[in-house]
Motif scaffolding. Structure first.
Motif, short mmCIF file in Angstrom:
data_model
loop_
_atom_site.label_atom_id
_atom_site.label_comp_id
_atom_site.label_asym_id
_atom_site.label_seq_id
_atom_site.Cartn_x
_atom_site.Cartn_y
_atom_site.Cartn_z
N ASN A 1 42.23 40.89 39.18
CA ASN A 1 42.17 40.01 40.18
C ASN A 1 40.78 40.22 40.92
O ASN A 1 40.61 40.69 41.97
N HIS B 1 39.35 39.28 44.74
CA HIS B 1 40.61 38.86 45.52
C HIS B 1 40.80 39.70 46.75
O HIS B 1 41.05 40.72 46.72
N HIS C 1 43.96 41.66 46.36
CA HIS C 1 44.08 42.47 45.33
C HIS C 1 43.13 43.28 44.51
O HIS C 1 43.35 44.26 43.85
N LYS D 1 39.51 32.30 36.99
CA LYS D 1 39.38 33.41 37.75
C LYS D 1 38.41 34.22 37.43
O LYS D 1 37.72 35.11 38.46
#
Length: 301
Positions: free
Chosen positions: A86, A89, A92, A220
């Motif tokens: 991640n 993020h 995370h 992502k």
């Protein structure tokens, strides 16, 4: 790895040969570079880029990480895998967890104490703070081994202790106390700066994700990463992590192949309309520092 081992041994041989001399400050600079390059090898081992199976990766990773440069192999791998899962993020990715540096304006507003004081002008504090990063990594490596979830505690702790007994023993045996302290400050300070200057261009200044962001794997990884264009020198100096987008899409791909994957990935992102960012090295630092300064704007107001 053979070249790295020879250079590492040669660096310490040079340290002993130079002896009680102010030229040791230049040796400290060279050793900071050598330690960082070993760190890049440990990084590649952690991603299983080198050996086909886990065991030799772990064995060589422990030798290079814990014994060679004093960084906990198990702790770093766990932390880095969370980052890859991640990237950028807030909830995370441990690399953007608020600590002394904050990474978003929400984190800045919620900060208190020293982080709040630093956050106002953290773009100016960033590089000075990196001089402490080497020591921070060493301390975090020890602290992690006393957590209930620690694996291979005895092996890792033994290798870390042996590293620092030999490290401090050699430095304080060859050099008088004052010069030894200065050598440690230059060596570990530049080691931290080098690592920070390698990793900062990769994600700092890129979008910081929250639980509201729902992205597929490709977006992502690509939208939170930045490539640094360059040449052979740039590739070696940055441990080939300047191909950060490709590395995040294919973390097990051996680092020398990332440059071959780069034009394929860039072309594909263009075909499907995904922003693909690649800048020069200096520009990447400018973008990262501009982002850090913007994060502190609410506190300056």
């Amino acid at each position: 790895m053979s070249i790295a081992a020879v250079v590492y041994a040669g660096g310490w041989a040079l340290f002993v040969w130079v002896g009680d001399s102010w030229w040791q400050l230049l040796v400290a600079v060279a050793m900071a570079v050598i330690f960082a390059q070993l760190g890049f090898l440990a990084h590649d081992l952690g991603h299983r880029q080198v050996f086909r199976t886990r065991r030799p990766s772990d064995v060589v990773g422990l030798i290079i990480g814990n014994f060679g440069i004093g960084l906990g192999w198990g702790w770093w791998n766990t932390k880095h895998n969370k980052h890859h899962a991640n990237p950028n993020h807030e909830d995370h990715d441990p690399d953007v967890s608020p600590a002394v540096i904050v990474w978003s304006q929400d984190q800045a507003v919620r900060s208190a104490g020293l982080p709040r004081f630093i956050a106002k002008y953290q773009a100016y504090w960033f590089f000075p703070l990196l001089t402490l990063e080497g020591w921070h990594l060493h301390i975090a490596s020890f602290k992690a081994l006393f957590q209930p979830t620690a694996k291979r505690r005895n092996v890792e702790l033994t290798l870390l202790i042996v590293h620092f007994v030999l490290y401090f023993g050699v430095v304080f045996t060859v050099l008088p106390f004052g010069k030894a302290l200065l050598f440690l400050a230059v060596h570990q300070g530049l080691f931290g700066v080098y690592l920070g200057c390698t990793f900062a261009p990769n994600h700092k200044g890129m979008p910081v994700l929250t639980k509201e962001d729902k992205l597929d794997f490709l977006r992502k990884q690509v939208l939170t990463s930045r490539n640094v264009r360059g040449n052979l020198f740039t590739d070696v100096a940055l441990g080939q992590l300047n191909y950060q987008i490709e590395h995040h899409l294919f973390p097990n791909m051996p680092a020398p192949n990332l440059r071959k994957a780069q034009p394929i990935v860039e072309r594909y992102c263009g075909e499907i309309g995904v922003d693909y960012l690649q800048t020069g090295l200096i520009e990447s630092y400018g973008q990262a520092l501009s982002h850090l300064h913007e994060v502190g704007a609410p506190l300056r107001r």
